[in-house]
Design a protein around this motif. Sequence first.
Motif, short mmCIF file in Angstrom:
data_model
loop_
_atom_site.label_atom_id
_atom_site.label_comp_id
_atom_site.label_asym_id
_atom_site.label_seq_id
_atom_site.Cartn_x
_atom_site.Cartn_y
_atom_site.Cartn_z
N VAL A 30 0.86 -1.18 0.00
CA VAL A 30 0.00 0.00 0.00
C VAL A 30 0.90 1.23 0.00
O VAL A 30 1.84 1.31 0.78
CB VAL A 30 -0.91 0.02 1.25
N ARG A 31 0.60 2.16 -0.87
CA ARG A 31 1.36 3.42 -0.89
C ARG A 31 0.70 4.42 0.06
O ARG A 31 -0.51 4.58 0.05
CB ARG A 31 1.41 3.98 -2.30
N VAL A 32 1.54 5.04 0.89
CA VAL A 32 1.07 6.06 1.83
C VAL A 32 1.98 7.27 1.73
O VAL A 32 3.08 7.19 1.17
CB VAL A 32 1.04 5.53 3.28
N SER A 33 1.54 8.37 2.29
CA SER A 33 2.35 9.58 2.28
C SER A 33 3.52 9.42 3.26
O SER A 33 3.46 8.59 4.18
CB SER A 33 1.50 10.79 2.70
N PRO A 34 4.58 10.18 3.07
CA PRO A 34 5.71 10.10 4.00
C PRO A 34 5.31 10.41 5.45
O PRO A 34 5.80 9.76 6.37
CB PRO A 34 6.68 11.15 3.47
N SER A 35 4.40 11.35 5.64
CA SER A 35 4.00 11.67 7.01
C SER A 35 3.20 10.53 7.65
O SER A 35 3.38 10.22 8.83
CB SER A 35 3.18 12.97 7.05
N ASN A 37 3.50 7.36 6.85
CA ASN A 37 4.48 6.30 7.09
C ASN A 37 5.26 6.57 8.37
O ASN A 37 5.48 5.65 9.17
CB ASN A 37 5.43 6.19 5.90
N ALA A 38 5.65 7.81 8.59
CA ALA A 38 6.39 8.16 9.81
C ALA A 38 5.54 7.91 11.05
O ALA A 38 6.03 7.40 12.07
CB ALA A 38 6.84 9.61 9.75
N ARG A 39 4.25 8.27 10.97
CA ARG A 39 3.35 8.05 12.11
C ARG A 39 3.17 6.56 12.38
O ARG A 39 3.12 6.12 13.54
CB ARG A 39 2.01 8.72 11.87
N LEU A 40 3.04 5.76 11.32
CA LEU A 40 2.89 4.31 11.50
C LEU A 40 4.15 3.70 12.10
O LEU A 40 4.08 2.89 13.03
CB LEU A 40 2.58 3.63 10.16
N LYS A 41 5.31 4.08 11.57
CA LYS A 41 6.57 3.51 12.06
C LYS A 41 6.85 3.91 13.51
O LYS A 41 7.61 3.22 14.20
CB LYS A 41 7.74 3.96 11.18
N ALA A 42 6.24 4.99 13.99
CA ALA A 42 6.43 5.40 15.37
C ALA A 42 5.66 4.51 16.35
O ALA A 42 5.95 4.51 17.55
CB ALA A 42 5.99 6.85 15.54
N LEU A 43 4.71 3.73 15.85
CA LEU A 43 3.94 2.83 16.71
C LEU A 43 4.80 1.63 17.11
O LEU A 43 5.72 1.24 16.39
CB LEU A 43 2.69 2.34 15.98
N ASP A 44 4.48 1.03 18.26
CA ASP A 44 5.24 -0.12 18.74
C ASP A 44 5.17 -1.29 17.77
O ASP A 44 6.18 -1.91 17.46
CB ASP A 44 4.75 -0.58 20.11
N ASP A 45 3.97 -1.64 17.32
CA ASP A 45 3.78 -2.77 16.40
C ASP A 45 2.87 -2.30 15.27
O ASP A 45 1.69 -2.63 15.24
CB ASP A 45 3.19 -3.96 17.15
N TYR A 46 3.45 -1.54 14.36
CA TYR A 46 2.62 -0.92 13.32
C TYR A 46 1.98 -1.95 12.40
O TYR A 46 0.87 -1.74 11.92
CB TYR A 46 3.40 0.12 12.53
N ALA A 47 2.63 -3.08 12.16
CA ALA A 47 2.05 -4.09 11.28
C ALA A 47 0.76 -4.65 11.87
O ALA A 47 -0.24 -4.82 11.17
CB ALA A 47 3.05 -5.21 11.02
N GLU A 48 0.76 -4.90 13.16
CA GLU A 48 -0.45 -5.40 13.82
C GLU A 48 -1.53 -4.33 13.83
O GLU A 48 -2.71 -4.62 13.63
CB GLU A 48 -0.15 -5.86 15.24
#
Length: 65
Positions: A30-35, A37-48
């Motif tokens: 899935v393509r997302v905006s850089p911002s 993506n940054a918010r997702l990667k800041a989560l502990d378990d973003y994949a879940e």
Amino acid sequence: MPNPKGNPDNLQPHKYTTDRLEALTEKITVRVSPSMNARLKALDDYAEFVRQAIAKALDELEKDD
């Protein structure tokens, strides 16, 4: 001197186990905006988090039908 044929233990197929009802064997992109993506990667378990968000959205779609 390293074995030129590699470690035979690494050549055996690995069996993965899970405690989920269904194994997570499929992958999507899935393509997302850089911002975002940054918010997702800041989560502990973003994949879940993403899996749960998709499951919730799909459940809501089924309720509407």
